[in-house]
Design an enzyme around this catalytic site. Structure first.
Site, mmCIF file in Angstrom:
data_model
loop_
_atom_site.group_PDB
_atom_site.id
_atom_site.type_symbol
_atom_site.label_atom_id
_atom_site.label_comp_id
_atom_site.label_asym_id
_atom_site.label_seq_id
_atom_site.Cartn_x
_atom_site.Cartn_y
_atom_site.Cartn_z
ATOM 1 C CD GLU A 194 -3.602 -6.064 2.918
ATOM 2 O OE1 GLU A 194 -4.527 -5.354 3.382
ATOM 3 O OE2 GLU A 194 -2.406 -5.891 3.190
ATOM 4 C CD GLU A 227 -2.960 -1.216 2.265
ATOM 5 O OE1 GLU A 227 -2.809 -0.413 3.219
ATOM 6 O OE2 GLU A 227 -3.881 -2.046 2.223
#
Length: 685
Positions: free
Chosen positions: A417, A298
């Site tokens: 994810e 991220e």
């Protein structure tokens, strides 16, 4: 009955591993000596069964000389069929089932075990197979020599698309090696080989292993990673590979701990990033292809939102790519995984990564995004408590854009994810259970359609790592079923009946998802169409008499659970619930407020907050409907609703706030909260 791993059948047979008949095995196996003694044992287990479907696990233990390529064949006794297989390729047809090894598990040493699993269909009976043939030879419990010497052999993955496809399904082992303060600092036990074996036995083909390195890294200029940290990561990777799990490692929380300062401390941050990946690449350069690397997690950059962050993301991805490829060994063509900025699936985030990957001209590179659903739905804010049209459109748009940008152009995608934000097993539901199930089912269906590999975020909320059992077996059954097929649903998984009210007919809408509706069951008893319920098009109506019977003495809470069964997938559960309007009492607090509450069988759908002038009150000033867990926290077993400090701190001093709690049963209850200095009071309406 509903699918559950509590229902297990096991059949163990001695089998012989010999060479296959040439017509069966041409080009499938590596060289095996014509004089090699072959023998093995098969453990066949039905781990879950429901009307029309079942899940099975198969283990093959090699008792003879090493095997380099295998094919296990059996005949179905009652017309069963394999619908999907993992860790082996199903090439059989009709009554004959054949499981053939894949490149990563074709070699089985003496005494070692290889395993695969599958979902199947059945009708009438689901009798276990009575015999197996391994490489064409009857399984009779003895050892012997193969009849022929097979030639050729499967190739390793030729491109990233093939390798990523073989990673599905996948799971994260989160909040462990990525935890700050040590592997167990966030409440999880240390990773064990048994944990990895459990994931493998449950059908997972790979793990994402998040690793945070910063706390184990020395100062500039060398930024040396502590040997004990490197070797602990290597130990877990070794266990995964030994148990036929692909594994992907990364730099995880480093992304917001120090990597996000790249724009402000460019040279030092880049030097540290490059040093870390240089050391990791060197340590693992001779590892097999089943190990892959992900640049970082991220990516985000302080003060560089939107387009301004893309050049920094590309700089890190390029530095990662160049370092790994230049390190030699198997790193020259190892699978490398590159994230979009924030792992976001907006088109403006996908395009820069696509352009970069194109410039690399390397077919062993994959893209990764994360997806936790339409944000207001995933956290229950702004009036989105259900998986409605806007939430569905957000998923569909994100996945189609990602597919069209990458997969359609030969670049595989890993959803690194996914889940529901703030989902847990100990606290109250943030998103209503059935609505979460619908989202999970839709996400995995679309992932299959678009050929994505999905890595669920499991930080112990799904698999209990202390007991190695699922916290919610029904939820896991639906997740594993959706790897291969759809499941049906109805418009809501609850029917609320007022305790003292007259019970009438209740209608719901069927969500068939391309399946056929097969009826309703109360345990082992099938409800009678026309008497207990009616079906008109996709409208399912529960008759008043049936609901009265199912409600029994109408105690508060769930009185019965009905299963709606479909032609495939896992049955949908509908809870018959008795309730009355909730009763809230006065309360006083300081930084927060705990309201004594008689829930009377009902649960909160959403919370609305206003000042006297009608303006919004609470942390989310842009909407009257405040976020679950941030502004309201029910404790159904304890009989309280907490107004957290995050809400109290956000409201104006001395101005009463009217909170309206909307309940799933249909009632709404007003409650007044006022903050005066260090005191907060609550008054029931």
């Amino acid at each position: 009955m509903s699918p559950t791993t509590d229902h297990r059948r096991r059949l163990r047979l001695g089998v012989i591993a010999g060479a296959a008949v040439a017509a069966m095995t041409a080009g499938l196996f590596g060289a095996v000596s014509a004089q090699a003694a072959q023998g093995c044992q098969v453990d066949y287990e039905v781990t879950g069964e429901w009307p029309g479907g079942f899940i099975a696990a198969v283990e093959v233990t090699n008792l003879g000389d090493p095997v380099d390529g295998w094919s296990l064949e059996w005949t179905w006794p009652d017309g069963q069929r394999v619908t999907n297989m993992w860790n082996a390729e199903h090439t059989g047809s009709g009554e004959t089932a054949t499981a053939e090894s894949r490149g990563y598990n074709k070699k089985v040493a003496t005494g070692d075990t290889t395993a695969f699993g599958f979902t199947g269909s059945w009708s009438g009976e689901n009798t276990d197979p009575t015999e197996f043939r391994l490489n064409g030879r009857l399984c009779d419990g003895t050892t012997g020599e193969p009849t022929e010497t097979p030639t050729g052999g499967p190739q390793e993955w030729d491109n990233a698309m093939d390798q990523v496809a073989d990673m599905e399904p996948s799971t994260n082992i989160g909040n462990t090696l990525d935890a700050l303060g040590g592997e167990t600092a966030w409440g999880n036990p240390m990773i064990t080989e048994e944990l990895l074996q459990t994931y493998k036995a449950e059908g997972y083909n790979s793990i994402r292993l998040p690793v945070t390195w910063d706390e184990f890294t020395g100062p500039a200029p060398d930024y040396t990673i502590a040997p004990e940290r490197m070797e602990r990561v290597a130990q877990v990777v070794d266990w995964a590979l030994e148990n036929d799990l692909q594994v992907m490692i990364n730099l995880h929380h480093d992304s917001w701990m120090w990597l996000d300062e790249l724009p402000n401390d460019h040279d030092n941050v880049l030097a540290k990033f490059e040093s870390m990946w240089t050391q990791i690449a060197e340590r693992f350069k001779d590892y097999p292809d089943a190990l892959s690397f992900e640049s970082n997690n991220e990516p985000q950059f302080v003060g560089k939102e939107g387009d301004a962050g893309d050049p920094y993301n590309e700089e890190l991805n390029r530095a990662f790519y160049d370092i790994v490829r230049a390190s030699g060994g198997n790193n020259t063509d190892r699978l490398l995984v590159l994230p979009t900025l924030n792992t976001n699936a907006a088109q403006e985030r996908l395009d820069p990564l696509k352009a970069m990957i194109d410039s690399l001209n390397d077919d062993m590179v994959a893209a990764t995004i994360h997806y936790y659903g339409f944000w207001p739905f995933s956290v229950n804010v702004a009036g989105f408590p259900t998986y409605e049209e806007q939430s569905q459109a957000d998923l569909a748009g994100s996945f189609q854009r990602t597919h069209d940008t990458f997969v359609a152009n030969g670049i595989p995608v890993i959803v690194g994810e996914w889940a529901i934000l703030n989902y847990g097993v100990t606290g109250p539901e943030v998103v209503e259970y059935g609505e979460m199930l619908k989202f999970f089912e839709d996400l995995q269906f679309q992932a299959r359609e678009y050929h994505f590999t999905t890595m669920i975020w499991d930080a112990i909320q799904f698999l209990n790592r202390n007991t190695l059992e699922w916290h919610d077996q029904y939820l896991q059954d639906r997740i594993s079923s959706s790897w291969t097929t759809r499941s049906g649903a109805t418009s809501f998984d609850r029917i609320y009946l007022e305790k003292a009210g007259t019970i009438g007919d209740v209608s719901q809408t069927l969500d068939l998802n391309g399946l056929e509706f097969e009826g309703l069951w109360d345990g082992d008893t099938q409800l009678v169409e026309g008497t207990d319920y009616t079906l008109s098009g996709d409208t399912l109506t529960f008759k008043a008499a049936a609901l009265t019977r199912l409600a029994g003495d109408r105690a508060y809470g769930t009185n019965a659970t009905i299963e709606a069964r479909f032609s495939a997938g896992v049955p949908w559960r509908i809870n018959i619930i008795t309730f009355d309007q909730a009763v809230l009492s006065d309360a006083t607090g300081t930084t927060s407020l705990t309201i004594p509450t008689q829930f009377n069988g009902d649960r909160i759908e959403q919370m609305e907050a206003h000042y006297a002038d009608g303006s919004n009150a609470g942390p989310a000033e842009w909407t009257p409907y405040q976020e679950s867990n941030v502004s309201w926290l029910p404790n159904y077993s304890g009989g309280t609703i907490t107004v957290p400090a995050s809400f109290v701190n956000a409201i104006r001093d001395g101005e009463p706030v009217t909170i309206t709690y909307h309940f799933w049963g249909g009632d709404s209850v007003d409650y007044t909260v006022t903050k005066n200095g260090s005191t907060v009071t609550g008054t029931a309406s």
